[in-house]
Design an enzyme around this catalytic site. Structure first.
Site, short mmCIF file in Angstrom:
data_model
loop_
_atom_site.label_atom_id
_atom_site.label_comp_id
_atom_site.label_asym_id
_atom_site.label_seq_id
_atom_site.Cartn_x
_atom_site.Cartn_y
_atom_site.Cartn_z
N CYS A 43 0.81 -1.23 0.00
CA CYS A 43 0.00 0.00 0.00
C CYS A 43 0.84 1.27 0.00
CB CYS A 43 -0.92 0.03 1.22
SG CYS A 43 -1.64 -1.56 1.66
N CYS A 46 1.61 3.73 -3.15
CA CYS A 46 0.63 4.68 -3.69
C CYS A 46 0.10 5.64 -2.63
CB CYS A 46 -0.56 3.92 -4.29
SG CYS A 46 -0.09 2.96 -5.74
N HIS A 323 5.85 11.54 -10.92
CA HIS A 323 5.94 10.08 -10.84
C HIS A 323 6.89 9.56 -11.92
CE1 HIS A 323 4.56 6.27 -9.24
NE2 HIS A 323 4.36 5.84 -10.47
N HIS A 366 0.16 8.00 -16.67
CA HIS A 366 1.16 7.02 -16.20
C HIS A 366 1.91 6.51 -17.42
CE1 HIS A 366 2.91 3.37 -14.48
NE2 HIS A 366 2.75 3.94 -13.30
FE1 DHE Z 1 6.40 1.20 -10.78
C1 DHE Z 1 8.56 2.65 -13.05
C2 DHE Z 1 6.76 3.84 -8.71
C3 DHE Z 1 3.86 0.00 -8.83
C4 DHE Z 1 6.33 -1.65 -12.62
N1 DHE Z 1 7.39 2.96 -10.90
C5 DHE Z 1 8.26 3.36 -11.90
C6 DHE Z 1 8.83 4.62 -11.53
C7 DHE Z 1 8.33 4.95 -10.30
C8 DHE Z 1 7.43 3.91 -9.90
C9 DHE Z 1 8.65 6.18 -9.49
C10 DHE Z 1 9.84 5.39 -12.36
C11 DHE Z 1 11.23 4.86 -12.09
C12 DHE Z 1 12.29 5.51 -12.95
O1 DHE Z 1 12.09 5.59 -14.17
O2 DHE Z 1 13.33 5.91 -12.42
N2 DHE Z 1 5.44 1.82 -9.08
C13 DHE Z 1 5.76 2.93 -8.39
C14 DHE Z 1 4.89 3.07 -7.24
O3 DHE Z 1 4.99 3.93 -6.31
C15 DHE Z 1 3.79 2.10 -7.40
C16 DHE Z 1 2.62 2.87 -7.99
C17 DHE Z 1 3.23 1.43 -6.17
C18 DHE Z 1 4.19 0.59 -5.34
O4 DHE Z 1 3.79 0.17 -4.26
O5 DHE Z 1 5.31 0.37 -5.73
C19 DHE Z 1 4.38 1.20 -8.49
N3 DHE Z 1 5.27 -0.53 -10.73
C20 DHE Z 1 4.30 -0.81 -9.85
C21 DHE Z 1 3.76 -2.13 -10.07
O6 DHE Z 1 2.91 -2.72 -9.35
C22 DHE Z 1 4.35 -2.64 -11.33
C23 DHE Z 1 3.27 -2.58 -12.40
C24 DHE Z 1 4.85 -4.07 -11.28
C25 DHE Z 1 6.10 -4.28 -10.46
O7 DHE Z 1 6.91 -5.08 -10.88
O8 DHE Z 1 6.25 -3.67 -9.42
C26 DHE Z 1 5.42 -1.57 -11.60
N4 DHE Z 1 7.26 0.61 -12.52
C27 DHE Z 1 7.16 -0.63 -13.06
C28 DHE Z 1 8.02 -0.71 -14.24
C29 DHE Z 1 8.64 0.54 -14.38
C30 DHE Z 1 8.16 1.35 -13.28
C31 DHE Z 1 8.13 -1.93 -15.14
C32 DHE Z 1 9.66 0.95 -15.46
C33 DHE Z 1 9.01 1.22 -16.76
C34 DHE Z 1 10.00 1.36 -17.90
O9 DHE Z 1 9.65 0.92 -19.02
O10 DHE Z 1 11.09 1.92 -17.71
#
Ligand code: DHE
Length: 552
Positions: A43, A46, A323, A366
């Site tokens: 949790c 987010c 974000h 996003h």
């Molecule tokens: Fe991410 C990128 C934060 C949930 C998969 N995610 C990012 C970035 C941030 C972020 C700040 C950018 C990083 C960068 O480029 O330096 N993500 C968060 C959260 O705070 C959030 C919403 C909730 C959490 O509790 O973490 C969250 N993210 C997820 C997932 O549930 C995802 C779908 C599956 C997982 O593996 O965690 C997920 N986030 C990703 C991916 C990227 C990403 C695959 C990079 C995308 C890319 O193509 O570069």
């Protein structure tokens, strides 16, 4: 969707109890411990560690208590069309756990511990010192076409050969590993876990392995490397959610060099935010600058790492809550989502200024890294999807040669059906399509297909339903209990080095192996499904070459 909006619907359904249950909420020390861990794992990302809200609404007792346990439990179990995941019906939390969490979020939040350089150093381990590492690649494979694949809930990274689709290596990484990034040369792959654990993997080894690791903080999402001439493979940087900070590390050994706190004042109202978390980080390719986005304060920091113990930081006042984002074509403008305000911020890294702040017209943009197009009419444009609405929008990014379209939404492509749920869009210069996922849409059909957008027509031209066998619900035995596991749909798209294929992960549950689907990017036919017992909760995938050069 905002929590308040979904509550309106729930009142109408008679699910919202008007009686406050706050006084009745009590948890035993064991329940508190368990709930604190679940909150952190599922949790906090987010809603914030201090529960003040960000991508999700605030969960402070003054908000949650009037809602009551029953309604909170309903939301946690089923999710919302605005992007709140369905933690219960997806099989990730049990019924009892959703009830526990509904109670927990009505109690006052507890501040998590701080972390010092000494704490960090205690966890630092160089497993293979640089002098004992290969002097040149020890493999005949095209290692620049490797894919690093996050196996999220089992805390591992798989390295798969993009040519043969064979599993080359599988290495342990941090808890709920989040993303991977590459060093400038591509030789080193970096992983960051949600528990703040960073690893560096040497891709020159015959069987790549972790050569150094460190736990830099308690909660993190981003990691990046130094890419400017003269700094190739020299540094890595971790962006922490808690304690909110930027940590610079030596690139080959991960020795910590500097910690900078990001706690500061919101750019607009001037309120102090202890929890000012580091969201996306991207490295400039020609100057020793990291573009670092501070979520809660809405500031973009241009962080000069040329003297890493004495960094020079230029703070740009932008928008909230920053974000994820990526480079526009040409790598001058960095485009980052300000999801609380439904806007995209264009950062001009050449002038060190905010070039524009653009309302997208959708809800909760996003982009992941976004998708770039060199369009015959609009020139270079950059596209993003939305978690809270069905818009894929493209924005003009060339004020010099296509002034009329610069910083304007030039196309709004509507995905079919209600609600949002899109997380990532991706493309490759050699592919004529943008590919989009939608794993957070609660509608099963919409959630389980991939969307294909024509880059010239800027129209949705096809949907690719995931073959049934990969997404069928299955009953499995978890700790002696039979649980129904329903894999979410495809998530995150990545192209291979030459752009001839795109790969999507089927976002399963750790108890059941799932698949990585490889599509031909011209014919859009499913070419291969990568399967095996090791394919558990695959999510993000990072092609070495495309990540080195920021190709998307
Ligand atoms: Fe991410 C990128 C934060 C949930 C998969 N995610 C990012 C970035 C941030 C972020 C700040 C950018 C990083 C960068 O480029 O330096 N993500 C968060 C959260 O705070 C959030 C919403 C909730 C959490 O509790 O973490 C969250 N993210 C997820 C997932 O549930 C995802 C779908 C599956 C997982 O593996 O965690 C997920 N986030 C990703 C991916 C990227 C990403 C695959 C990079 C995308 C890319 O193509 O570069």
């Amino acid at each position: 969707m905002k929590l308040k909006t979904s509550l309106g619907a729930l009142v109408a359904l008679g699910l919202l109890s008007t009686m406050s249950m706050a006084d009745q909420v009590k948890l035993s020390p064991q329940e508190m411990k368990k709930a604190t861990q679940i909150y952190f794992d599922r949790c906090a990302g987010c809603h914030g560690m201090l529960r003040k809200g960000a991508l999700g609404p605030n969960l402070l007792p003054k908000t949650t208590r009037p809602i009551g346990t029953k309604t909170l439990e309903y939301i946690i179990y089923n999710g919302t069309p605005g992007g709140m995941p369905n933690w219960g019906s997806s099989g990730e939390l049990t019924k009892a756990e959703t009830e526990l969490m509904a109670k927990f979020i009505q109690l006052p939040p507890v501040a998590p511990p701080e972390k010092s350089m000494a704490d960090m150093k205690k966890s630092w381990q160089v497993i293979v010192p640089p002098k004992d590492r290969p002097k040149k690649p020890q493999t005949k494979r095209d290692w620049k076409n490797y894919f690093g694949i996050v196996l999220r809930d089992v805390g591992k990274v798989a390295i798969v050969d993009g040519d043969t689709k064979e599993l080359v290596s599988i290495v342990p990484s941090g808890f709920a590993t989040h993303i991977l990034r590459m060093s400038k040369s591509g030789r080193y792959m970096y992983a960051i876990g949600r528990d703040g654990r960073a690893e560096v993997i040497d891709l020159w080894m015959k069987k790549p392995q972790v050569v150094a690791k460190i736990k830099v903080c308690n909660d993190a999402r981003s990691i990046e490397t130094s890419k400017a001439p003269g700094y190739e493979d020299k540094y890595a940087v971790v962006g922490c959610y808690w304690p909110p900070s930027i940590v610079t590390l030596k690139g080959d050994t991960l020795e910590p060099i500097q910690i900078v706190s990001t706690a500061s004042y919101t750019y607009d109202t001037g309120e102090f935010r202890r929890e000012a978390r580091v969201a996306s980080i991207v490295a400039e390719h020609n100057k020793p600058i990291w573009v670092i986005n501070i979520k809660e304060t809405g500031q973009v920091w241009l962080y000069n790492y040329s003297d890493p113990r004495n960094p020079k930081i230029k703070m740009l006042m932008a928008e909230r809550y920053l974000h994820d984002g990526g480079w526009a074509l040409g790598k001058r403008y960095f485009m980052v989502a300000a999801n609380a305000r439904n806007k995209i911020v264009a950062v001009d890294t050449k002038k060190g200024k905010i070039a524009a702040i653009i309302p997208t017209g959708g809800i909760k943009p996003h982009p992941g890294r976004g998708a770039n197009i060199d369009h015959p009419k609009y020139g270079p444009i950059w596209c993003t999807g939305h978690i809270g609405s069905n818009d894929i929008v493209c924005i003009g990014t060339d004020p010099e040669h296509h002034k009329k379209y610069a910083w304007k939404v030039v196309a709004d492509i509507k995905l079919p059906g209600e609600g949002g749920g899109n997380l990532f869009v991706k493309t490759h210069p050699k592919c004529k399509y943008i590919i989009a996922d939608r794993p957070l849409n609660p509608d099963r059909k919409l959630q389980t297909q991939v969307y294909v957008i024509d880059k010239t027509k800027l129209k949705l031209v096809k949907t690719l339903p995931t073959p049934k066998k990969f997404i069928e619900p299955r009953k499995v035995n978890v700790n002696g209990k039979e649980v129904l596991i329903k894999p979410r749909g495809p998530v995150h798209i990545e192209f291979n080095k030459d752009g001839s294929e795109f790969w999507v992960s089927v976002w399963g549950n750790k108890y059941v192996p799932s698949a990585i689907l490889v599509y031909d990017s011209k014919t859009l036919k499913l070419k291969k499904a990568i399967t095996g017992d090791w394919v558990r909760t695959p999510t993000g995938k990072f092609n070495v070459y495309n990540t080195m050069y920021d190709i998307y």
